[in-house]
Design a protein around this motif. Structure first.
Motif, mmCIF file in Angstrom:
data_model
loop_
_atom_site.group_PDB
_atom_site.id
_atom_site.type_symbol
_atom_site.label_atom_id
_atom_site.label_comp_id
_atom_site.label_asym_id
_atom_site.label_seq_id
_atom_site.Cartn_x
_atom_site.Cartn_y
_atom_site.Cartn_z
ATOM 1 N N GLN B 135 0.781 -0.974 0.108
ATOM 2 C CA GLN B 135 -0.004 0.080 -0.205
ATOM 3 C C GLN B 135 1.116 1.193 0.012
ATOM 4 O OE1 GLN B 135 -2.726 -0.416 3.299
ATOM 5 N NE2 GLN B 135 -3.755 -2.203 2.313
ATOM 6 N N GLY B 136 1.350 1.873 -1.171
ATOM 7 C CA GLY B 136 2.110 2.887 -1.212
ATOM 8 C C GLY B 136 3.592 1.992 -1.131
ATOM 9 N N ASP B 137 4.325 2.934 -0.148
ATOM 10 C CA ASP B 137 5.811 1.965 0.282
ATOM 11 C C ASP B 137 5.673 1.350 1.393
ATOM 12 O OD1 ASP B 137 5.093 4.286 1.813
ATOM 13 O OD2 ASP B 137 7.025 5.168 1.665
ATOM 14 N N GLU B 138 4.224 1.058 2.051
ATOM 15 C CA GLU B 138 4.250 0.308 3.156
ATOM 16 C C GLU B 138 3.671 -1.248 2.761
ATOM 17 O OE1 GLU B 138 2.552 2.002 7.043
ATOM 18 O OE2 GLU B 138 0.920 1.367 5.956
ATOM 19 N N GLU B 168 0.344 -6.826 9.883
ATOM 20 C CA GLU B 168 1.457 -6.224 10.249
ATOM 21 C C GLU B 168 1.697 -5.043 9.197
ATOM 22 O OE1 GLU B 168 4.708 -9.358 10.613
ATOM 23 O OE2 GLU B 168 2.686 -10.277 10.196
ATOM 24 N N LYS B 169 2.450 -4.039 9.402
ATOM 25 C CA LYS B 169 2.658 -2.827 8.462
ATOM 26 C C LYS B 169 4.053 -2.647 8.635
ATOM 27 C CE LYS B 169 -2.014 -0.923 8.541
ATOM 28 N NZ LYS B 169 -2.829 0.149 8.962
ATOM 29 N N TYR B 170 4.751 -2.831 7.360
ATOM 30 C CA TYR B 170 6.337 -2.564 7.368
ATOM 31 C C TYR B 170 6.648 -1.293 6.597
ATOM 32 C CZ TYR B 170 7.061 -7.309 9.060
ATOM 33 O OH TYR B 170 7.316 -8.559 9.745
ATOM 34 N N LYS B 171 7.502 -0.255 7.197
ATOM 35 C CA LYS B 171 7.744 0.901 6.441
ATOM 36 C C LYS B 171 9.252 1.073 6.794
ATOM 37 C CE LYS B 171 6.586 5.269 5.203
ATOM 38 N NZ LYS B 171 5.349 6.356 5.246
ATOM 39 N N VAL B 172 10.135 1.113 5.628
ATOM 40 C CA VAL B 172 11.411 1.569 5.729
ATOM 41 C C VAL B 172 11.656 3.034 5.518
ATOM 42 C CG1 VAL B 172 13.695 1.293 4.858
ATOM 43 C CG2 VAL B 172 12.179 -0.815 4.973
ATOM 44 N N THR B 173 12.340 3.579 6.857
ATOM 45 C CA THR B 173 12.945 4.970 6.260
ATOM 46 C C THR B 173 14.358 4.976 6.555
ATOM 47 O OG1 THR B 173 10.909 5.696 7.287
ATOM 48 C CG2 THR B 173 12.547 7.405 6.856
#
Lengths: 124, 245
Positions: B135-138, B168-173
């Motif tokens: 979902q977008g970058d997630e 679970e929602k994974y997001k990299v920054t």
């Protein structure tokens, strides 16, 4: 000198959340009160997963000797931190520092060990 | 003639330089946003909404940490407690699936990215059946078919089965990975959902170890010492696996 010192040493011990592995800390909730057992005699270091174990005996000021058990990180975390299975030998006299279990007596989460040569090794 | 040759050479050099810079920039961006790689726990956060139902409160009250934690018998402690372990884990992105490989208990998760649904007959397991979508970058992962397990080492129960699921929602920054775990379990949770956020750091050049865990080592320790040694002994005997002759 075989004294148990219980004190608030939060300033000297950074609470390392990484050390809790899957035991998120609820079994050893009071991280500010450090139990210090001087003159502990090592029985065995069990270098295993999911948690290592330090088995030792300790004699209090009244001369009462009892077996204690210390919980350590698992062996994979210990080796990653440079703590190896030859850290202590049976019969070594050491100082064990750690946090008390919330229900099991004579059980600590070990935070550090002062070795016979005086070096203090912090445990993950 | 000679001047034109050098002008052409200069133009070609500029083009090569631009192309190289573009590739490096794209690679850098991909590196910064990619889930792939090794990660290690930075911050475990804390639960919100972890309010037990009456039946869960009874389970919590009866829980004995010295004997009631399956992980002390080398049984992998399911999704969330594996994810909160200190040893690092690795994520490998593939077209049809994303692999999440935890050093802790050698747990391997396969997140299906090609839309495959779980067959009805699929057995429940500690890692369940995971389906991921971007979902977008997630990356959002829904996991079902989970066995009953513990959400915390204080014994907070998770029912698993058909009514319970974990999102679970994974997001990299940059070099940080944030993972939000949301739990639905009407049997044990008062509210709709309990949530917890873990934050991980990227771990370049990570070395992974095999997670050797022998139940005989794990339960063969000195007897748990409480004020009731007989109970301790009986519990220990019950937990100890049978030794083949």
């Amino acid at each position: 000198m075989k004294t148990a010192t219980i004190g608030t040493l939060a300033a000297f011990f950074v609470i390392n959340t990484l050390a809790f592995a899957h035991h998120g800390g609820s079994m050893y909730p009071d991280r500010e009160t450090v139990v210090i057992l001087e003159g502990a005699i090592i029985d065995e270091l069990l270098y295993v997963n999911p948690h290592g174990r330090l088995l030792f005996s300790w004699t209090d000021d009244n001369g009462a000797n009892a077996e204690w058990e210390g919980e350590l990180s698992g062996s994979t975390e210990l080796v990653r931190s440079g703590v190896f299975s030859d850290l202590v030998q049976s019969g070594d006299q050491v100082t064990v520092k750690g946090w008390s279990h919330n229900s099991i007596p004579r059980n600590l989460r070990v935070s550090s060990i002062v070795l016979p040569d005086g070096r203090e090794v912090s445990l993950p | 003639m000679k001047q034109q040759f050098f002008n052409n050479l200069k133009n070609i050099s500029h083009s090569i330089l631009l192309i190289t810079l573009s590739i490096l920039t794209i690679n850098g961006y991909a590196q910064e946003t990619s889930l792939s790689g090794a990660w290690v726990m930075d911050d475990r956060g804390s639960w919100t909404g972890l309010l037990p139902t009456n039946s869960a409160q009874e389970v919590l009250a009866a829980f004995d940490p010295s004997t009631g934690d399956p992980s002390m018998r080398c049984v992998a402690p399911a999704l969330i407690r594996t994810a909160e372990s200190a040893p690092p884990f690795e994520i490998i992105e593939q077209n049809h699936q994303i692999l999440i490989i935890y050093e802790s208990f050698n747990v391997v998760r396969r997140v299906n990215m090609d839309g495959r649904k779980a067959p009805e007959w699929l057995p429940l397991s500690p890692v369940g059946y995971s389906v991921g979508t971007w979902q977008g970058d997630e990356l959002v992962i829904e996991t079902t078919h989970l066995t009953p397990h513990l959400l915390n080492d204080d014994g907070f129960p998770f029912d698993g089965g058909s009514d319970a699921r974990i999102i679970e929602k994974y997001k990299v920054t940059g070099d940080r990975l944030e993972v939000e775990f949301s739990v639905e379990d009407p049997t044990n949770l008062q509210g709709e959902m309990a949530t917890r956020i873990f934050t991980y750091d990227r771990l370049p050049d990570a070395m992974f170890f095999h997670y050797h865990c022998d139940p005989l080592d794990a339960t063969g320790w000195r007897l748990p010492t409480t004020e009731n040694p007989l109970r301790d002994l009986l519990q220990w005997l019950e937990l100890r696996p049978s030794i083949p002759e």
